[in-house]
Structure formats: C-alpha cells, structure tokens
Design an enzyme around this catalytic site. Structure first.
Site, mmCIF file in Angstrom:
data_model
loop_
_atom_site.group_PDB
_atom_site.id
_atom_site.type_symbol
_atom_site.label_atom_id
_atom_site.label_comp_id
_atom_site.label_asym_id
_atom_site.label_seq_id
_atom_site.Cartn_x
_atom_site.Cartn_y
_atom_site.Cartn_z
ATOM 1 N N GLN A 129 9.994 -6.031 -0.194
ATOM 2 C CA GLN A 129 9.103 -6.158 0.961
ATOM 3 C C GLN A 129 8.033 -5.091 0.864
ATOM 4 O OE1 GLN A 129 10.156 -5.172 4.965
ATOM 5 N NE2 GLN A 129 11.397 -3.410 4.413
ATOM 6 N N ASN A 130 6.869 -5.385 1.436
ATOM 7 C CA ASN A 130 5.855 -4.339 1.562
ATOM 8 C C ASN A 130 5.194 -4.413 2.941
ATOM 9 O OD1 ASN A 130 4.799 -6.575 -0.358
ATOM 10 N ND2 ASN A 130 2.850 -5.661 0.259
ATOM 11 N N ASP A 131 3.924 -4.766 3.050
ATOM 12 C CA ASP A 131 3.173 -4.571 4.291
ATOM 13 C C ASP A 131 3.824 -5.235 5.510
ATOM 14 O OD1 ASP A 131 1.527 -3.831 2.231
ATOM 15 O OD2 ASP A 131 -0.181 -5.029 2.855
ATOM 16 N N TRP A 161 7.432 -6.533 -6.953
ATOM 17 C CA TRP A 161 6.269 -7.157 -6.319
ATOM 18 C C TRP A 161 5.682 -8.273 -7.163
ATOM 19 C CZ3 TRP A 161 1.038 -7.094 -7.897
ATOM 20 C CH2 TRP A 161 0.129 -7.548 -6.938
ATOM 21 N N TRP A 190 -0.655 -13.522 1.520
ATOM 22 C CA TRP A 190 -0.780 -12.074 1.627
ATOM 23 C C TRP A 190 -0.961 -11.657 3.090
ATOM 24 C CZ3 TRP A 190 -3.569 -9.223 -2.960
ATOM 25 C CH2 TRP A 190 -2.855 -9.452 -4.141
ATOM 26 N N SER A 191 -1.311 -10.389 3.275
ATOM 27 C CA SER A 191 -1.225 -9.762 4.595
ATOM 28 C C SER A 191 -2.170 -10.385 5.624
ATOM 29 C CB SER A 191 -1.510 -8.264 4.487
ATOM 30 O OG SER A 191 -0.450 -7.611 3.841
ATOM 31 N N ARG A 208 -9.643 -9.311 2.112
ATOM 32 C CA ARG A 208 -8.285 -9.544 2.609
ATOM 33 C C ARG A 208 -7.967 -8.790 3.906
ATOM 34 N NH1 ARG A 208 -7.879 -6.856 -2.337
ATOM 35 N NH2 ARG A 208 -7.157 -4.681 -2.286
ATOM 36 N N ASP A 209 -6.766 -9.114 4.409
ATOM 37 C CA ASP A 209 -6.084 -8.388 5.486
ATOM 38 C C ASP A 209 -6.766 -8.520 6.850
ATOM 39 O OD1 ASP A 209 -4.553 -7.551 3.344
ATOM 40 O OD2 ASP A 209 -5.478 -5.567 3.220
#
Length: 578
Positions: free
Chosen positions: A51-53, A77, A114-115, A178-179
């Site tokens: 897991q990450n963000d 990852w 993604w995030s 992104r994000d």
C-alpha cells in the site's frame, strides 16, 4: 558513548507505580515478530501486499471510509497495476476490509488506478476523482460514483464511459499530471480541484473549475508553481480556523478562515506546507511567510520523519480535520517480499492552526484511548545528569507515552552555530543522544533491547541563539537495529516554542513495533520513524526516560499506557460497523 554509559545503566530499573486499569476485550498481542518484523498493532495496513498513498478518506452516513493505493498482486509497487483498496470503520481505529473500490479494467485506467480524492456532492452522493493510467500510459483524470448510494458500505463503484473528465493537456507530459484533490465550492457556485502537473518544465499546482462536476476548465494561472523543487504531487488545500481547534468543511472560506497548502516533493520524498489566505475569486494563495519563497523545500515540514503523500478530510461527525499519511518501509525489498506486505499509514491525526498563525498542530485522534489497558504513572521526579530510568509494567512495543519535562535553569544551554539552522537533521546526527550536552539531550529511549545494543532515542536539546533559545527535537535511529541493509538516519527539526517563558516541554510518543510517532510541544513538531530491531523477534522491548545533559531536570508528569491490538483488516476476523 561518552558521558552516557547506556549499557551500564541497563541494569538499573526504575520501577514506577502501577495503577489499576480496565481490561480490554481486544487482542493484546499481534502476530509473532519474526526476523522481518510483525504487523503493527493499531496502524492501518491491509492484510497483505503493498500500500502507499491514502486516497479519499471520508465520513459518510455514519461510517468512515478509507481508500488507499493498493497492489493486489504482491508486496512491491511495480508488480502489476495499482487499485484502490477500501476499508470501513466506525471509529477510525478498527477496520473491516472490503473488495477493491477501483481496479484497472477499462481503457482510461488500464494501467492503474492512481491517487485521487473523494468529495460528497450536494444531496449526499459521494464522488471519487482519481488519476487513471490509460492504455497509452498517459495520466488522465476520471470520475467514479457508488452503484448503490443506499448501501452504507459503498461496496461497488461505477466508472462512467464518458471518462476521462479531464484529459491530458497538450503542454503537460504524459507522466506528470495527477492526484486530484478533494473538491471545494467557491462562492461563485463553481467546484474547484487542485491537480499536480509539470507545465512546460515548471512544477505546478493547477486549479480546475466546474459547474457540474463533469466538465472541467483549467485556470490560466496556477495556484503555485516553481522550477526549484522539481515535480510536486498530492496537493491538499484545506481551511483552518484562525481561533480554536475545530475543523472546517473543505469549502469553508471568509472571515476567520485561513488555508493550508500542502505539497509532496518527489525530490526529497517529504511533505511540506504553508499557511496563508486563499481568494476563491482569483484562486490565488498568499502565504503568511512569503520569505520562504516558491521553493517548496523551504516551506514548513509536515513531519520531520518518514511520511509522504498525506491526505486530510473533514470529519463532520466530530467537527475536526483528520490527517492520514503513508509511512513506507525502510528495510529491503527482499524483506517486503518475505513479510508479504509493505507500508503502513500513520495513526490518524487531528490537525489545526496554532495561535501563531504559521504552524500546523497535529495530535493523535482521541479514539486511540479506547485501546488503552495497563497504565503506569509518575509525577515530580528528578532525572539527574546522565540518568537512564526504565519504565516497567507495560509492553514497550505497544505503548502510548506522555511526558512533561521541567527545565529548572537555562544557564547551561549550548550556543547554536547559525549553520545548524539550515540542517537540523544533520545536527541531530552530530549531537545524538549519546553526545552529552548542556540542556539535553533528554527524552525517551524506546524499542530497546535488554542490553541496549538496539534502541531508538526521541529527545530534545536546548540551544542559545541571539539571546534567545531554540529547541531541537530529534529521533535518532542510528542504533535502532543491528541488522544490515536498514535505513537508520537521525531525524530532526526545531520546535516553535518559547522555552524561556514556559521552562517546560511536552513529548508524546506512540510505539507500535516498527512505527514510532512522536509529537513535540503539543504537536507543534512531529517525527515519524520506522524501526526494525532484531531483538523484537525473540525478546521484549524496553522503555526508558533519560537525561544526558549536565544539569538535572524534572519529570513533572509521566503517563504510559499499554495499548491493545486493534482489528485492522485481519483475514478471518469480523467487524460489525454500527
């Protein structure tokens, strides 16, 4: 270890008064440590894998939802493509895992989900905005909605075919867009989000506006831009009260409100922030400390230790802003594979603005107290120069420690070299816990082996600077493990506190096996660390209070609670969310 014979002091146990505490029905010990480390006892992590963000935390219809970057294919990852993991909770402590909310299944996210963030729209419908890595491996922004809003767990999500709602701009590289942040409503009735991008070689935080949450237009002027720090990501813009510690809805603005702009810098893998004033008419952010400049690396550090990609949300249930952050592993990929998992989240923190108008205060949410079992306490005790006193009666690997140090005199404070102001982390390395000082180092020794060959020191030192005083806070990992291949730096930063006026300083440290989170001066400075002591596989960890200064100091009050093990995504366990 000049002036501080740790090993010799290990045999001198300082017994504290064990106070009665209620028992807990929760499990008291996590799984066996093993050479590669145990699961944490009360920090969020999936049952297995990477897991990450943190993504899209929210409170919806009486339930807390936590989404996160998750690799269902393994503990690394870069094996396979990322999904959005999803867990639910009634208290932000105990969590039940659900099926993934988002998986890479369609062309606009074929190479990874993604995030992103979650926003609750008028009428109560949650919406997820996330970055998809499309079939061309370009980053685009997509929408997802619950398939059934009457399902309190929001177990299934729909990704409409009209995605992406924000395609890749022509002036942005395909891998640098992104994000999307949590959205907020301006006073003109338009939605806004912040997005990270590199525009014509300049790292930028872009603002997009929308009237309907479907069609988005980019502002001509970014919220922030700089060539200095390289790509920044995971933007978070949120309001804070000028007075008081209650939280505010993300759309709040106007008199009595300031804003925090937080950015994550890839170059340093650190999170930075600035408090300022946000004008939603021009979408401009004016910092309270313009002298820090546009280079984000000169802004204030959110945490002086080992965290990244933090994300906050407004908790309407308790009227507070809550912060999550990713604390990745710092041993080897081989260890990740052997464990079968990698990465934890920091324990959720309440955040608010300090009365100085520049500093963000952080503190573990109050729900951690539901895990407290045994308690030991101590008041008004002298800690002489060179003293090391063991705290017994609680498990040293699963503890919540609060201590107040009283400093009788500042006369012995060392003079601060102005060059040290530029690199407090380096100063913590040069002036570690074993280096005797004038006032300090003093603090806690945690996750210590019986012979103290392994230990992590969390401490303060006081310096004299221009007829005033500066307080340095450090977490020293250089002796945290005898294992090779483990990252063991010193961490540190200066604490904004008038030690001359108060003559005391508070320290709170959460110990959870491989995670050590420390909060100095009521949360004005925070340091998160990952530790991997070898002794933890075969023996108990010890806890000490110490003073390696030349003068005695006083522990005004010390409280330590042993913490029970929360239920966090354990396979086979059930969790009823009411």
């Amino acid at each position: 270890m000049a002036g501080f014979p740790l090993a010799a002091c290990a045999a001198v146990a300082f017994h504290l008064c064990l106070l009665a505490a209620s028992s807990s029905t929760l499990r008291l010990t996590p799984s066996s440590e093993g050479r590669h480390g145990a699961r944490t006892a009360y920090h969020f992590q999936p049952a297995k894998n990477w897991q990450n963000d943190p993504n899209g935390p929210m409170y919806y219809n009486g339930i807390y939802h936590f989404f996160y970057q998750y690799n269902p294919h393994g503990a690394l990852w870069d094996i396979g493509n990322l999904s959005w993991g999803h867990s639910v909770s009634g208290d932000l402590v105990n969590w039940a895992a659900l099926d993934n909310a988002l998986d890479p299944t369609v062309p606009f996210d074929a190479n990874g989900c993604w995030s992103g963030s979650a926003t609750i729209l008028p009428g109560g419908t949650p919406a997820i905005l996330y970055t998809g890595i499309d079939a061309k491996k370009e980053q685009v922004q997509n929408l997802a909605f619950p398939k059934n809003t009457s399902d309190p767990l929001l177990r299934e999500w729909d990704k409409p075919s009209y995605n992406p709602v924000i395609p890749l701009p022509v002036d942005v590289p395909g891998d640098k867009f992104r994000d999307p942040s949590t959205a907020w409503l301006g006073r003109d009735g338009l939605w806004r989000i912040a997005l990270s991008a590199e525009v014509s070689g300049v790292a930028s935080t872009l603002i997009y506006r929308s009237a309907d949450f479907l069609r988005w237009e980019r502002n001509a002027v970014p919220l922030h831009s700089s060539r200095a720090a390289g790509m920044v990501e995971c933007p978070d813009l949120f309001p804070v009260k000028e007075h008081g510690n209650d939280g505010l809805d993300t759309s709040a603005n106007g008199p009595g409100v300031r804003h925090v702009l937080k950015l994550s810098v890839m170059d340093t893998l650190q999170d930075y922030y600035m408090i300022g004033r946000y004008n939603d008419a021009t979408d401009a952010f004016v910092p309270e400390e313009p002298e820090r400049g546009d280079d984000v690396r000169n802004w204030r550090r959110l945490d002086y230790g080992h965290v990244y990609a933090s994300k906050s949300f407004f908790d309407a249930r308790k009227n507070r802003r809550v912060l999550w952050a990713w604390a990745n592993e710092s041993d080897s990929q081989a260890d990740d594979i052997a464990r079968g998992w990698s990465g934890v989240q920091t324990f959720p923190r309440k955040v608010w603005m300090d009365k100085d108008g520049k500093t963000l205060r952080q503190w573990p949410i109050e729900e951690i107290e539901t895990l407290r079992t045994k308690r030991v306490g101590l008041q008004r005790t002298e800690v002489n120069a060179g003293a090391l006193k063991e705290i017994v009666g609680v498990a040293g690997s699963q503890a919540d420690v609060k201590v107040v140090f009283k400093i009788p005199s500042l006369a012995e404070a060392e003079t601060l070299d102005p060059n040290w102001l530029l690199d407090p982390q380096k100063l913590c390395g040069e002036k570690g816990a074993s280096v005797q000082g004038g006032i300090g180092p003093f603090g806690l020794i945690v996750m210590a082996s019986g012979d103290l060959q392994e230990h992590t020191a969390v401490f303060f030192r006081v310096f004299k600077h221009h007829e005033k005083y500066k307080v340095l806070m450090c977490t020293d990992l250089t002796r945290s493990s005898t294992r090779a291949g483990v990252y063991k730096p010193p961490y540190g930063g200066f604490v904004d506190i008038d030690i001359e006026e108060h003559r005391s300083i508070k320290l709170r440290t959460l110990v959870d096996h491989s995670v050590v989170e420390s909060f100095g001066a009521g949360g004005r400075a925070c340091i998160t660390a990952r530790v991997y002591p070898e002794h933890a596989a075969t023996s108990n960890s010890h806890l000490f209070v110490f003073n390696n200064g030349t003068d005695a100091l006083r522990v005004s009050k010390l409280e330590v609670w042993e913490l029970a093990t929360a239920t966090v995504n354990i396979v086979g366990d059930s969790l009823i969310v009411s």
